[in-house]
Design a protein around this motif. Structure first.
Motif, PDB file in Angstrom:
ATOM      1  N   TYR A   1       1.805   7.053   6.455  1.00 29.33           N
ATOM      2  CA  TYR A   1       0.927   7.375   5.334  1.00 29.33           C
ATOM      3  C   TYR A   1       1.275   6.486   4.149  1.00 29.33           C
ATOM      4  N   THR A   2       0.271   6.190   3.320  1.00 29.92           N
ATOM      5  CA  THR A   2       0.510   5.552   2.037  1.00 29.92           C
ATOM      6  C   THR A   2       0.085   6.509   0.932  1.00 29.92           C
ATOM      7  N   ALA A   3       0.678   6.336  -0.226  1.00 34.27           N
ATOM      8  CA  ALA A   3       0.347   7.171  -1.373  1.00 34.27           C
ATOM      9  C   ALA A   3       0.408   6.310  -2.627  1.00 34.27           C
ATOM     10  N   ARG A   4      -0.294   6.741  -3.685  1.00 41.31           N
ATOM     11  CA  ARG A   4      -0.372   5.926  -4.887  1.00 41.31           C
ATOM     12  C   ARG A   4      -0.513   6.797  -6.133  1.00 41.31           C
ATOM     13  N   LEU A   5       0.023   6.299  -7.258  1.00 38.07           N
ATOM     14  CA  LEU A   5      -0.062   6.994  -8.524  1.00 38.07           C
ATOM     15  C   LEU A   5      -1.434   6.804  -9.157  1.00 38.07           C
ATOM     16  N   GLN A   6      -2.050   7.905  -9.558  1.00 41.75           N
ATOM     17  CA  GLN A   6      -3.322   7.869 -10.279  1.00 41.75           C
ATOM     18  C   GLN A   6      -3.316   8.984 -11.305  1.00 41.75           C
ATOM     19  N   ASP A   7      -3.347   8.608 -12.589  1.00 38.26           N
ATOM     20  CA  ASP A   7      -3.387   9.599 -13.662  1.00 38.26           C
ATOM     21  C   ASP A   7      -2.237  10.597 -13.542  1.00 38.26           C
ATOM     22  N   ASP A   8      -1.015  10.059 -13.543  1.00 35.74           N
ATOM     23  CA  ASP A   8       0.193  10.890 -13.450  1.00 35.74           C
ATOM     24  C   ASP A   8       0.241  11.717 -12.177  1.00 35.74           C
ATOM     25  N   GLU A   9      -0.384  11.259 -11.148  1.00 35.91           N
ATOM     26  CA  GLU A   9      -0.442  12.007  -9.895  1.00 35.91           C
ATOM     27  C   GLU A   9      -0.487  11.008  -8.746  1.00 35.91           C
ATOM     28  N   VAL A  10       0.349  11.212  -7.725  1.00 35.71           N
ATOM     29  CA  VAL A  10       0.314  10.346  -6.558  1.00 35.71           C
ATOM     30  C   VAL A  10      -0.441  11.056  -5.451  1.00 35.71           C
ATOM     31  N   GLN A  11      -1.463  10.445  -4.960  1.00 41.87           N
ATOM     32  CA  GLN A  11      -2.268  11.023  -3.895  1.00 41.87           C
ATOM     33  C   GLN A  11      -2.083  10.228  -2.605  1.00 41.87           C
ATOM     34  N   LEU A  12      -2.176  10.914  -1.482  1.00 41.43           N
ATOM     35  CA  LEU A  12      -2.223  10.193  -0.213  1.00 41.43           C
ATOM     36  C   LEU A  12      -3.455   9.302  -0.238  1.00 41.43           C
ATOM     37  N   THR A  13      -3.251   8.037   0.064  1.00 43.18           N
ATOM     38  CA  THR A  13      -4.357   7.078   0.000  1.00 43.18           C
ATOM     39  C   THR A  13      -4.808   6.590   1.362  1.00 43.18           C
ATOM     40  N   GLY A  14      -3.998   6.803   2.382  1.00 45.23           N
ATOM     41  CA  GLY A  14      -4.399   6.336   3.702  1.00 45.23           C
ATOM     42  C   GLY A  14      -3.405   6.724   4.764  1.00 45.23           C
ATOM     43  N   THR A  15      -3.851   6.633   5.992  1.00 47.10           N
ATOM     44  CA  THR A  15      -2.963   6.822   7.138  1.00 47.10           C
ATOM     45  C   THR A  15      -3.442   5.919   8.252  1.00 47.10           C
ATOM     46  N   VAL A  16      -2.501   5.322   8.964  1.00 50.38           N
ATOM     47  CA  VAL A  16      -2.847   4.484  10.111  1.00 50.38           C
ATOM     48  C   VAL A  16      -1.884   4.805  11.248  1.00 50.38           C
ATOM     49  N   PRO A  17      -2.349   4.727  12.490  1.00 46.98           N
ATOM     50  CA  PRO A  17      -1.438   4.900  13.625  1.00 46.98           C
ATOM     51  C   PRO A  17      -0.600   3.654  13.823  1.00 46.98           C
ATOM     52  N   LEU A  18       0.617   3.844  14.274  1.00 44.90           N
ATOM     53  CA  LEU A  18       1.446   2.717  14.684  1.00 44.90           C
ATOM     54  C   LEU A  18       1.003   2.285  16.071  1.00 44.90           C
ATOM     55  N   LEU A  19       0.899   0.966  16.270  1.00 47.83           N
ATOM     56  CA  LEU A  19       0.314   0.457  17.512  1.00 47.83           C
ATOM     57  C   LEU A  19       1.330  -0.323  18.337  1.00 47.83           C
ATOM     58  N   ARG A  20       1.102  -0.303  19.640  1.00 52.40           N
ATOM     59  CA  ARG A  20       1.899  -1.097  20.568  1.00 52.40           C
ATOM     60  C   ARG A  20       1.410  -2.548  20.558  1.00 52.40           C
ATOM     61  N   PRO A  21       2.145  -3.459  21.204  1.00 53.32           N
ATOM     62  CA  PRO A  21       1.711  -4.867  21.216  1.00 53.32           C
ATOM     63  C   PRO A  21       0.308  -5.072  21.765  1.00 53.32           C
TER      64      PRO A  21
END
Length: 354
Positions: free
Chosen positions: A80-100
């Motif tokens: 997951y990624t998260a980011r600060l917005q207006d004194d608040e960090v929200q989850l911004t995305g999620t991606v699956p980890l992939l094999r070769p």
């Protein structure tokens, strides 16, 4: 839906609840800034948020990174990624980890634990514990692009590979990952001792696990014995009780090591130590630490979470430096793994460290 406001740059999530009031300093060097709890089984972008076992912060972008230790049981292994917005960090995305080959990891094939941004690139590096109980699957240190696509795998030293009678124990493997020397060195910590290194900690004794320093190409530059504390209490039911390393973080020439102990019927004990490898024996060629004449790393207690006034001490597994606080202190952000259990909690704890 509750909103939680925290000091600028600190990790929170728009859906968070139950923020504790700041507590008095546990030591002259550490104080509690905030404690945030995520709702159990929170849904985000088609995934169940839980099992958060690693966290990292990128000061260049202000972005946070989290990894779930879901072994593709609920949804594919993911970050997951998260980011600060207006004194608040929200989850911004999620991606699956992939094999070769570009596919997601099958159920039970990986056990994600720790994660770090690559200081040289925008890639992410992550560890997996491997498997011993049903079959032998080696632990791994892999890198991926921000979209989760496979990039590379770091060669492991032979003594960290699974073998029938040697190598890591089940669920006591690569719990800690950090970069040093500006990103030139990759450092990992084993949760517990290797099979050949002796018994895991009990209330009667500690144990020796291993910290390994490698180049980015995988060359082993050093390996050091880390002395684990004994387990802090006996289980009243005689069930599971253990102690091990749950996180590793570079700290200006030394390291922070988190020891996480769990005792059935009692709960968790979390301690963070400052650790110096200078003067320690390089044990990469020592077949067994059991009875070996080696000098372990030096460690010094930084903080025991029991002294912070937290609402609960749960299964804390992730640790990273965050942004500077208004008073100039460094923020140290911790995350707990709820094991997707309603009996446990996903905590995000922010400490100020002088």
């Amino acid at each position: 839906m509750a909103k939680t406001s925290v000091p600028s740059g600190l990790l929170a999530v728009a859906l968070t609840v139950a923020v504790a009031a700041p507590a008095a300093a546990a030591t002259d060097d550490v104080r509690l800034v905030a404690e945030t709890t995520l709702p159990h089984a929170m849904q985000f972008d088609g995934t169940t948020v839980g099992g958060l076992s690693g966290v990292d912060y990128d000061p260049r972008t202000g972005e946070w990174l989290l990894i779930s230790d879901d072994r593709s049981d609920q949804q594919p292994a993911r970050i997951y990624t998260a980011r600060l917005q207006d004194d608040e960090v929200q989850l911004t995305g999620t991606v699956p980890l992939l094999r070769p080959d570009g596919t997601t990891y099958p159920k039970g094939s990986v056990d994600p634990e720790d994660i770090r941004w690559d200081p040289w690139t925008r890639d992410v590096w992550w560890t997996s514990e491997g498997e011993r109980s049903a079959q032998l699957i080696d632990p791994s240190i892999r890198s991926a692009a921000p979209d989760g696509s496979f990039d590379a795998e770091l060669p492991l030293p032979e003594n960290l590979r699974m073998a029938p009678e040697t190598g890591p124990k089940q669920n006591e493997v690569l719990e800690g990952l950090t970069f040093t020397a500006g990103g030139a060195r990759v450092v990992t910590a084993m949760e517990g001792p290797l099979l050949q290194d002796g018994e895991s900690p009990t209330t009667e004794h500690g144990a020796l696990s291993r910290i390994t320093v490698q180049s980015r190409s995988g060359h082993v530059l050093g390996q050091y014995a880390y002395p684990l504390d004994p387990v802090f209490a006996e289980s009243p039911t005689g069930e599971f009780a253990n102690n091990g390393v749950s996180a590793l973080l570079a700290d200006r020439g030394v390291y922070l090591v988190m020891e996480r102990s769990f005792v059935t019927g009692v709960g968790n004990s979390i301690r963070i130590y400052r650790v110096d490898t200078h003067g320690a024996t390089d044990v990469q060629d020592v077949p067994s630490l059991l009875g070996a004449d080696v000098r372990p790393v030096h460690k010094e207690l930084l903080v025991d979470l029991a002294d912070l006034g937290l609402s609960k001490i749960d299964n804390v597994e992730g640790m990273t430096w965050g942004p500077r606080l208004p008073d100039g202190s460094r923020s140290l952000v911790l995350v707990s793994d709820d094991n997707f259990s309603p009996e446990q909690t996903t905590q995000i704890i922010t400490l100020a460290v002088r």
